[in-house]
Design a protein around this motif. Structure first.
Motif, PDB file in Angstrom:
ATOM      1  N   PHE A 167       1.150  -1.321   0.173  1.00  0.00           N
ATOM      2  CA  PHE A 167       0.138   0.280   0.010  1.00  0.00           C
ATOM      3  C   PHE A 167       0.910   1.669  -0.193  1.00  0.00           C
ATOM      4  N   HIS A 168       1.734   1.332   0.653  1.00  0.00           N
ATOM      5  CA  HIS A 168       2.431   2.340   0.977  1.00  0.00           C
ATOM      6  C   HIS A 168       3.331   2.862  -0.988  1.00  0.00           C
ATOM      7  N   ASP A 169       4.229   1.161  -0.629  1.00  0.00           N
ATOM      8  CA  ASP A 169       4.511   1.871  -2.713  1.00  0.00           C
ATOM      9  C   ASP A 169       3.730   2.359  -3.292  1.00  0.00           C
ATOM     10  N   ILE A 170       3.443   1.208  -3.368  1.00  0.00           N
ATOM     11  CA  ILE A 170       1.807   1.395  -4.977  1.00  0.00           C
ATOM     12  C   ILE A 170       1.148   3.255  -4.927  1.00  0.00           C
ATOM     13  N   GLY A 213       1.501   5.056  -2.325  1.00  0.00           N
ATOM     14  CA  GLY A 213       1.865   5.855  -2.572  1.00  0.00           C
ATOM     15  C   GLY A 213       2.912   6.891  -2.546  1.00  0.00           C
ATOM     16  N   HIS A 214       3.842   5.762  -3.689  1.00  0.00           N
ATOM     17  CA  HIS A 214       5.069   6.501  -4.662  1.00  0.00           C
ATOM     18  C   HIS A 214       3.987   6.135  -6.321  1.00  0.00           C
ATOM     19  N   VAL A 215       3.739   5.255  -6.913  1.00  0.00           N
ATOM     20  CA  VAL A 215       3.767   4.967  -7.979  1.00  0.00           C
ATOM     21  C   VAL A 215       2.678   6.051  -8.697  1.00  0.00           C
ATOM     22  N   VAL A 238      11.143  12.832  -1.855  1.00  0.00           N
ATOM     23  CA  VAL A 238      10.551  11.553  -2.483  1.00  0.00           C
ATOM     24  C   VAL A 238       9.636  11.250  -1.021  1.00  0.00           C
ATOM     25  N   GLU A 239       9.582  10.793  -0.067  1.00  0.00           N
ATOM     26  CA  GLU A 239       9.503  10.600   1.372  1.00  0.00           C
ATOM     27  C   GLU A 239       8.047  11.133   1.900  1.00  0.00           C
ATOM     28  N   PHE A 240       8.712  12.639   2.415  1.00  0.00           N
ATOM     29  CA  PHE A 240       8.473  13.294   3.016  1.00  0.00           C
ATOM     30  C   PHE A 240       7.932  15.123   2.821  1.00  0.00           C
TER      31      PHE A 240
END
Ligand code: PHE
Ligand code: FE
Length: 287
Positions: A127-130, A132-134, A173-175
């Motif tokens: 969930f975080h990876d897709i 959040g990032h994608v 990228v993260e925050f």
């Protein structure tokens, strides 16, 4: 401790650490966890996220029901920016991670958090990876930044500069936050995928929020186990990509020559202070 996922554990990763998603093997409970998280985060990020993030969610149709199937989303992502998502078992070595980014592959975890851990995660899940990032990888300027970061990571590793470069990833990228005419918006994956940090990052009086300065960021520590006490605000994604297109060699030299480093609560003379935090949240935690 890594979350147990039999579909990960039964596979021998390839040389680049990738595994098959085996989408058919997700359980109904796992799909339901995605749907719950998705519904909650879409709602909470609606007014707070940068519009490009929400556009990305729609372009990839990430809310069509259940955990996204890479065979379905990858052709769409590839057509937009040439990126694709690959599955990896939990965390991978830095070099492997950077090599994937440098080749426009985003490594994502396969497992999804358990219903009892919807709010707290020890390691990034799908969930975080897709979620959040994608979505941001559908935006060409951001897609280019992520690839450049991968190349820069390989170089930083060979120069012994990973610690400093990782801070750039963390604070963008993260925050990362971005300034828009309608106010501050969120784009960092760690924020948009967190029900708690989404409002905290924008509304809490506790953290400092400062304008983006590459070298300042690379001199600044970060905390991994709680809400941030410092958020870095970019003016545009073009500013971010532009600032990182320079050769970091001279910056790395300055980081060696001048070993000044900052804690998460420090503010300095040159900072463009957007909001000066009370640090009340951190103080309350410290008791
Ligand atoms: N320009 C950086 C270098 O010379 C590479 C880089 C680009 C790093 C984008 C991070 C983000 O090392
Ligand atoms: Fe992440």
């Amino acid at each position: 401790m890594a979350v147990f996922d039999p579909v990960i554990d039964e596979q021998t990763p390839a040389a680049d650490f990738t595994i098959a998603q085996k989408w058919d093997r997700y359980t109904a409970e796992e799909h339901a966890a995605w749907d719950t998280l998705y519904a909650r985060q879409v709602e909470i990020t609606r007014e707070r996220s940068v519009k490009e993030f929400r556009t990305g969610l729609g372009l990839l149709d990430l809310g069509s029901g259940g955990i996204p199937d890479l065979d379905v989303i990858n052709p769409k992502l590839k057509a937009l920016t040439g990126w694709e998502v690959v599955m990896v078992p939990h965390l991978v070595p830095d070099e492997v991670f950077f090599t994937h980014l440098a080749n426009r592959r985003f490594p994502a975890g396969r497992f999804i958090r358990k219903p009892t851990q919807l709010d707290y995660l020890e390691e990034p899940d799908i969930f975080h990876d897709i979620f959040g990032h994608v979505p941001m990888l559908t935006l060409p300027v951001f897609a280019n930044y992520m690839q450049a970061y991968g190349r820069g990571g390989l170089r930083a590793k060979s120069l012994g500069r990973l610690k400093e470069l990782a801070r750039l990833y963390w604070y963008t990228v993260e925050f990362g936050l971005i300034q828009r005419p309608s106010g501050l918006k969120i784009y960092g994956a760690g924020i948009v995928s967190s029900a708690g940090e989404t409002p905290f990052s924008l509304d809490s009086p506790s953290p400092n929020r400062i304008g983006f300065d590459l070298e300042r960021v690379m001199r600044t520590d970060y905390i991994i186990d709680d809400y941030q006490q410092l958020y870095v605000v970019i003016e545009s994604f073009e500013q971010l990509l532009g600032a990182t297109q320079q050769d970091f060699g001279p910056i790395y030299d300055r980081l060696s020559a001048d070993e000044t480093r900052y804690t998460v609560t420090d503010l300095i003379e040159d900072d463009q202070i957007i909001t000066r935090g009370t640090q009340a949240y951190a103080a309350a935690k410290a008791g």
